[in-house]
Write an enzyme that holds these catalytic residues in place. Structure first.
Site, PDB file in Angstrom:
ATOM      1  N   GLY A  88       0.823  -1.223   0.000  1.00  0.00           N
ATOM      2  CA  GLY A  88       0.000   0.000   0.000  1.00  0.00           C
ATOM      3  C   GLY A  88       0.843   1.254   0.000  1.00  0.00           C
ATOM      4  N   GLY A  90       2.564   3.753   1.487  1.00  0.00           N
ATOM      5  CA  GLY A  90       3.083   4.014   2.824  1.00  0.00           C
ATOM      6  C   GLY A  90       3.651   5.414   2.970  1.00  0.00           C
ATOM      7  NE  ARG A  91       8.204   5.795  -0.659  1.00  0.00           N
ATOM      8  CZ  ARG A  91       9.329   5.709  -1.278  1.00  0.00           C
ATOM      9  NH1 ARG A  91      10.238   6.614  -1.071  1.00  0.00           N
ATOM     10  NH2 ARG A  91       9.595   4.727  -2.101  1.00  0.00           N
ATOM     11  CE  LYS A 111       7.795   7.779  -4.507  1.00  0.00           C
ATOM     12  NZ  LYS A 111       8.350   7.265  -5.781  1.00  0.00           N
ATOM     13  NE  ARG A 174       4.011   8.406  -8.175  1.00  0.00           N
ATOM     14  CZ  ARG A 174       4.505   7.280  -7.643  1.00  0.00           C
ATOM     15  NH1 ARG A 174       5.714   6.869  -7.968  1.00  0.00           N
ATOM     16  NH2 ARG A 174       3.807   6.585  -6.781  1.00  0.00           N
ATOM     17  CG  ASP A 250       5.479  -3.161  -4.977  1.00  0.00           C
ATOM     18  OD1 ASP A 250       6.135  -4.176  -5.270  1.00  0.00           O
ATOM     19  OD2 ASP A 250       5.969  -2.198  -4.364  1.00  0.00           O
ATOM     20  CG  ASP A 260       6.698   3.287  -7.278  1.00  0.00           C
ATOM     21  OD1 ASP A 260       6.204   4.434  -7.256  1.00  0.00           O
ATOM     22  OD2 ASP A 260       6.360   2.400  -6.491  1.00  0.00           O
TER      23      ASP A 260
HETATM   24  P1  AMP Z   1       8.863   1.475  -3.190  1.00  0.00           P
HETATM   25  O1  AMP Z   1      10.258   1.193  -2.847  1.00  0.00           O
HETATM   26  O2  AMP Z   1       8.584   2.920  -3.426  1.00  0.00           O
HETATM   27  O3  AMP Z   1       8.320   0.641  -4.275  1.00  0.00           O
HETATM   28  O4  AMP Z   1       8.037   1.122  -1.863  1.00  0.00           O
HETATM   29  C1  AMP Z   1       7.739  -0.181  -1.453  1.00  0.00           C
HETATM   30  C2  AMP Z   1       6.751  -0.128  -0.302  1.00  0.00           C
HETATM   31  O5  AMP Z   1       7.358   0.472   0.847  1.00  0.00           O
HETATM   32  C3  AMP Z   1       5.516   0.697  -0.592  1.00  0.00           C
HETATM   33  O6  AMP Z   1       4.438   0.097   0.070  1.00  0.00           O
HETATM   34  C4  AMP Z   1       5.855   2.028   0.012  1.00  0.00           C
HETATM   35  O7  AMP Z   1       4.711   2.775   0.336  1.00  0.00           O
HETATM   36  C5  AMP Z   1       6.623   1.610   1.263  1.00  0.00           C
HETATM   37  N1  AMP Z   1       7.556   2.662   1.697  1.00  0.00           N
HETATM   38  C6  AMP Z   1       8.705   3.018   1.104  1.00  0.00           C
HETATM   39  N2  AMP Z   1       9.307   4.019   1.774  1.00  0.00           N
HETATM   40  C7  AMP Z   1       8.515   4.311   2.820  1.00  0.00           C
HETATM   41  C8  AMP Z   1       8.591   5.260   3.901  1.00  0.00           C
HETATM   42  N3  AMP Z   1       9.594   6.121   4.020  1.00  0.00           N
HETATM   43  N4  AMP Z   1       7.572   5.260   4.784  1.00  0.00           N
HETATM   44  C9  AMP Z   1       6.550   4.404   4.683  1.00  0.00           C
HETATM   45  N5  AMP Z   1       6.432   3.494   3.713  1.00  0.00           N
HETATM   46  C10 AMP Z   1       7.399   3.439   2.782  1.00  0.00           C
HETATM   47 MG    MG Z   2       6.596   1.180  -5.106  1.00  0.00          MG
END
Ligand code: AMP
Ligand code: MG
Length: 491
Positions: A88, A90-91, A111, A174, A250, A260
């Site tokens: 989901g 997360g940020r 983001k 974004r 994802d 991403d």
């Molecule tokens: P990504 O590396 O952007 O594909 O992120 C993979 C997962 O980790 C996704 O669910 C993001 O929302 C979560 N995520 C990455 N960085 C953070 C952060 N700083 N805080 C919370 N969730 C994160």
């Molecule tokens: Mg991602």
């Protein structure tokens, strides 16, 4: 006057299980560092208003604009092959959707705007470096004509985020034709929620593949359409030397946009096994492995759609198998056609594929710069004395031998040298976001609060196919001591 966003939200009208309602977390002292004015206009937004303090507050998540319906989207995903049933946003927080001037529905998402119910152990924040990297690379991809999410704005928050050290925090705005991923389907598939899968598929068809609305087998058509878009997308990546770095399910968009941008990079010297991401120890997402991984991700999507295909599981699997079978040919056709264009061929003949492969093999063996070899080959097409392509090869004789065959092949076509050169320069960029340049820009911003290098790089990359003699140095590969060997996962 207030900043007006003409929101028309559709995703937030889907069932509650699709997302969590959550507002961005206000930040201390937002400062706009970049606004993409042409994109703002394209979205029906007023760039002057976005540049006011109120605009910066919205782009930093400090103020929620009227009409927004902020949500964090639910999704699951395979990360480096391991399934995680709940990831989901997360940020990231989706503010809402607008219909752009071309009539296309576009998501506007912040983001780095604070924690959500999906943050797990993360802080929901983004550091300035990864925000600038995503801005630069996504906009460069757009200028190269490759389907991608866009960057509307970058804002520093006036707060620090803690990574290995304390770093300036930032928020990227974004824009995507949607943020629906293979992992969005997986979220419902693992919960065996077939109704939700159907709702999601119907939403995706209406939004991205409206031609299928009246198809006899819309869900089969949906899988076929995503397969086609992903196959074409990955071919486009390979043709410019792009390495996504984290092709998890994802991070694999249903609309077929590049999404991403984390530890992504463009290769300098041609090396099919090149990896940049510091966390990709096995080379799963290496340059040449990307088509295979895209198909792997699409196979995960197909698994989610099986219940919509048929109640007869065996039949559904056979049908999915057939549809996935088209990936190889679609990819190969797009990739080979692109390569033929890159070496200036207007027609297809037997022997073209080995001719091209021999060039790529010689480039790999001679550590030839991927971008410059093709760009300068265009010059050689126009003027046989131009020897900059040759100069990319450690052993220039390897190029000479190949070039002789190439000249024989092009001589079979009626086009003039000038026509060939123009066609090649239109597909072979002079400027790509070279990793050492991106890193230098980030260092200047993070260490010295100096955004002039960022501005200049973004400006040069907006016209990748023009020679821009004043900025010729931006085309140069890194010197040995400038080479960036790893790119860290920006979170
Ligand atoms: P990504 O590396 O952007 O594909 O992120 C993979 C997962 O980790 C996704 O669910 C993001 O929302 C979560 N995520 C990455 N960085 C953070 C952060 N700083 N805080 C919370 N969730 C994160
Ligand atoms: Mg991602």
């Amino acid at each position: 006057m207030t900043v007006h966003f003409p929101f028309q939200n559709s995703y937030s009208a889907l069932p509650d299980s699709f997302f969590a309602r959550v507002a961005p977390t206000p930040v201390a002292a937002p400062r706009l560092i970049k606004l993409n004015r042409p994109l703002a206009r394209q979205l029906g937004l007023d760039p002057d208003m976005l540049e006011t303090p109120e605009g910066a507050e919205i782009l930093a998540g400090k103020t929620v604009p009227a009409g927004a319906d902020p949500i964090a989207m639910a999704y699951a995903g395979h990360q480096f092959g391991n399934f995680v049933p709940q990831l989901g946003d997360g940020r990231a927080i989706l503010l809402g959707e607008v219909i752009d001037r071309g009539g296309l529905r576009r998501d506007i998402q912040l983001k780095g705007s604070g924690p959500t119910p999906f943050s797990r152990r993360g802080d929901g924040r983004a550091a300035l470096g990864p925000v600038l990297r995503e801005y630069i690379v996504s906009e460069a991809m757009f200028a190269l004509g490759i389907p991608t999410t866009r960057s509307l704005a970058a804002v520093v928050t006036g707060e620090h985020v803690i990574r290995e050290t304390a770093l300036p925090g930032a928020v990227l705005t974004r824009v995507a034709s949607s943020h629906i991923r293979v992992g969005t389907f997986q979220f419902f598939a693992v919960r065996r929620d077939t109704d939700a899968i159907r709702r999601l598929a119907d939403h995706v068809i209406a939004r991205h593949y409206p031609d299928l609305l009246h198809a006899e087998r819309p869900y089969h058509g949906l899988l076929a359409a995503v397969v086609a878009r992903q196959a074409n997308l990955v071919a486009r990546w390979l043709l410019v030397g792009f390495i996504h770095g984290v092709m998890n399910t994802d991070n694999s968009s249903i609309s077929g946009e590049t999404i991403d941008y984390g530890p992504c990079a463009f290769m300098d010297a041609y090396n099919p096994s090149q990896v940049f991401s510091s966390i990709d120890e096995m080379g799963r997402y290496a340059y040449a492995n990307q088509p295979r991984i895209a198909l792997w991700n699409l196979t995960r999507l197909a698994e989610c759609l099986l219940p919509l295909f048929s109640d007869d599981q065996e039949k559904a699997v056979a049908e999915a198998h057939d549809i996935l079978g088209a990936f190889a040919e679609t990819f190969s056709d797009a990739y080979q056609a692109g390569l033929r264009q890159k070496i200036g061929l207007f027609t297809t003949r037997e022997g073209d594929e080995p001719l091209i492969q021999d060039l790529l093999d010689a480039m790999a063996k001679n550590q030839a710069d991927f971008t410059l070899t093709f760009r300068k080959l265009g010059d050689a097409a126009g003027d046989p004395a131009a020897d900059d392509a040759r100069a990319q090869f450690m052993d220039p004789a390897a190029f000479d031998e190949w070039a002789k065959r190439w000249h024989e092949r092009t001589a079979l076509e009626p086009q003039s040298a000038a026509e060939r050169q123009a066609a090649m320069h239109a597909v072979n960029p002079m400027f790509i976001p070279r990793n050492h340049r991106v890193e230098a820009v980030i260092q200047a911003a993070v260490n010295d609060d100096d955004y002039a290098p960022f501005e200049e790089l973004v400006k040069v990359l907006a016209k990748p196919f023009e020679d821009q003699p004043d900025y010729a140095a931006y085309a140069d590969p890194p010197l040995p001591d400038q080479r960036v060997l790893q790119t860290f996962c920006g979170t």
